[in-house]
Design a protein around this motif. Structure first.
Motif, short mmCIF file in Angstrom:
data_model
loop_
_atom_site.label_atom_id
_atom_site.label_comp_id
_atom_site.label_asym_id
_atom_site.label_seq_id
_atom_site.Cartn_x
_atom_site.Cartn_y
_atom_site.Cartn_z
N HIS A 88 5.89 -3.93 -2.53
CA HIS A 88 5.84 -2.56 -2.03
C HIS A 88 6.47 -2.46 -0.65
O HIS A 88 7.10 -1.44 -0.32
CB HIS A 88 4.39 -2.06 -2.02
CG HIS A 88 4.26 -0.62 -1.69
ND1 HIS A 88 3.17 -0.10 -1.05
CD2 HIS A 88 5.09 0.45 -1.90
CE1 HIS A 88 3.32 1.20 -0.88
NE2 HIS A 88 4.48 1.55 -1.38
N ALA A 89 6.32 -3.48 0.18
CA ALA A 89 6.93 -3.46 1.52
C ALA A 89 8.44 -3.35 1.41
O ALA A 89 9.07 -2.53 2.10
CB ALA A 89 6.54 -4.72 2.30
N LEU A 90 9.03 -4.14 0.52
CA LEU A 90 10.48 -4.08 0.35
C LEU A 90 10.91 -2.75 -0.27
O LEU A 90 11.91 -2.18 0.15
CB LEU A 90 10.96 -5.25 -0.52
CG LEU A 90 12.49 -5.35 -0.68
CD1 LEU A 90 13.16 -5.52 0.68
CD2 LEU A 90 12.86 -6.49 -1.62
N ASP A 91 10.14 -2.26 -1.23
CA ASP A 91 10.45 -0.95 -1.82
C ASP A 91 10.46 0.14 -0.75
O ASP A 91 11.31 1.03 -0.75
CB ASP A 91 9.42 -0.58 -2.89
CG ASP A 91 9.50 -1.46 -4.13
OD1 ASP A 91 10.52 -2.16 -4.30
OD2 ASP A 91 8.54 -1.45 -4.92
N ALA A 134 -0.19 6.82 7.99
CA ALA A 134 -1.23 6.82 6.96
C ALA A 134 -0.73 6.14 5.69
O ALA A 134 -1.47 5.37 5.05
CB ALA A 134 -1.67 8.25 6.67
N MET A 135 0.53 6.39 5.33
CA MET A 135 1.08 5.73 4.14
C MET A 135 1.22 4.23 4.37
O MET A 135 0.95 3.42 3.48
CB MET A 135 2.40 6.37 3.75
CG MET A 135 2.23 7.75 3.14
SD MET A 135 3.76 8.48 2.49
CE MET A 135 4.49 9.13 4.00
N GLY A 136 1.62 3.85 5.59
CA GLY A 136 1.71 2.43 5.91
C GLY A 136 0.35 1.77 5.87
O GLY A 136 0.19 0.66 5.35
N ALA A 137 -0.65 2.45 6.40
CA ALA A 137 -2.02 1.90 6.41
C ALA A 137 -2.54 1.75 4.98
O ALA A 137 -3.20 0.75 4.66
CB ALA A 137 -2.94 2.81 7.22
N ALA A 138 -2.23 2.73 4.14
CA ALA A 138 -2.68 2.65 2.74
C ALA A 138 -2.01 1.47 2.03
O ALA A 138 -2.66 0.76 1.24
CB ALA A 138 -2.36 3.96 2.02
N GLY A 139 -0.73 1.26 2.32
CA GLY A 139 -0.03 0.13 1.71
C GLY A 139 -0.59 -1.20 2.17
O GLY A 139 -0.80 -2.11 1.36
N ALA A 140 -0.87 -1.32 3.47
CA ALA A 140 -1.45 -2.55 4.00
C ALA A 140 -2.84 -2.78 3.41
O ALA A 140 -3.20 -3.90 3.02
CB ALA A 140 -1.52 -2.48 5.52
N ALA A 141 -3.62 -1.72 3.32
CA ALA A 141 -4.98 -1.84 2.77
C ALA A 141 -4.93 -2.26 1.31
O ALA A 141 -5.72 -3.10 0.86
CB ALA A 141 -5.72 -0.52 2.93
N GLY A 142 -4.01 -1.68 0.56
CA GLY A 142 -3.89 -2.03 -0.85
C GLY A 142 -3.54 -3.49 -1.05
O GLY A 142 -4.08 -4.17 -1.93
N GLY A 196 7.36 -15.95 3.11
CA GLY A 196 6.35 -16.20 2.09
C GLY A 196 5.64 -14.96 1.62
O GLY A 196 4.55 -15.04 1.04
N THR A 197 6.25 -13.77 1.87
CA THR A 197 5.58 -12.54 1.47
C THR A 197 6.40 -11.73 0.48
O THR A 197 5.99 -10.65 0.10
CB THR A 197 5.30 -11.65 2.70
OG1 THR A 197 6.53 -11.32 3.33
CG2 THR A 197 4.39 -12.34 3.67
N GLY A 198 7.57 -12.23 0.09
CA GLY A 198 8.42 -11.45 -0.80
C GLY A 198 8.20 -11.80 -2.25
O GLY A 198 7.50 -12.70 -2.59
#
Length: 198
Positions: A88-91, A134-142, A196-198
């Motif tokens: 999702h980070a790359l997307d 808020a969208m970034g926080a939701a992505g990190a939380a997910g 190591g996150t991709g």
């Protein structure tokens, strides 16, 4: 960027052209360093015409904020289907790159450190920054929740890292205009994989 001109152009198109020029000017030089006269000169129109459309420098900047804020928020909201995963980070980055490829300085309009401390401009900027955060926080939380991590401080830290990382990436891109959106996506994919996150 071409000149806006004044003959045979509808009001809507002329406003769009002026905002296109203004986004680049404000994004490149910052709110404090740009004058309405400079935007008018760059757009090939008169300063009074700019005032007739936007009333003031703040009115012109506000139009730029709404343009790029909506563009970025819509891009991030529609980013990919890999929510809750590292993909999702790359997307998200890819969606941002694609959205602003022809408007490279859009990010800097929203994240200009020299904005007025209060007022309608600051309120509009805060609104869009808040939506993106808020969208970034939701992505990190997910991502953390899916990995079984529920410590709120972990969530807070990862969100902070993500916000600063995106800003750093966008600033780097503005300094390397030869890089296309596709090239930036591929570059970030390599870096995320190396981390190591991709």
């Amino acid at each position: 960027m071409g000149k806006a001109g004044t003959k045979g152009v509808s009001r809507t198109d002329r406003e769009r052209q002026i905002v296109d020029v203004a986004v680049e000017e404000f994004g490149r030089h910052g709110y404090a360093s740009v004058s309405v006269a400079a935007v008018a000169r760059r757009a090939g129109i008169s300063k009074p015409l700019v005032y007739s459309y936007f009333d003031s420098k703040d009115g012109l900047f506000l139009a730029c904020v709404h343009r790029v804020g909506a563009l970025l928020a819509d891009a991030v909201a529609g980013a990919g289907s890999r929510r809750g995963s590292t993909g999702h980070a790359l997307d998200t980055l890819s969606a941002i790159f694609t959205a602003v490829e022809h408007c490279r300085h859009a990010w800097s309009v929203l994240y200009d450190p020299a904005l007025p401390p209060s007022g309608e401009v600051r309120d509009a900027v805060s609104l869009y920054r808040g939506r993106l955060a808020a969208m970034g926080a939701a992505g990190a939380a997910g991502l953390l929740t899916r990995a079984g991590h529920d410590d709120p401080l972990d969530h807070e830290l990862l969100n902070g890292v993500w916000q600063y990382a995106v800003t750093a990436v966008m600033r780097w891109w503005s300094e390397h205009p030869e890089q296309s959106a596709a090239a930036m996506t591929a570059r970030c994919a390599r870096l995320l994989t190396a981390l190591g996150t991709g």
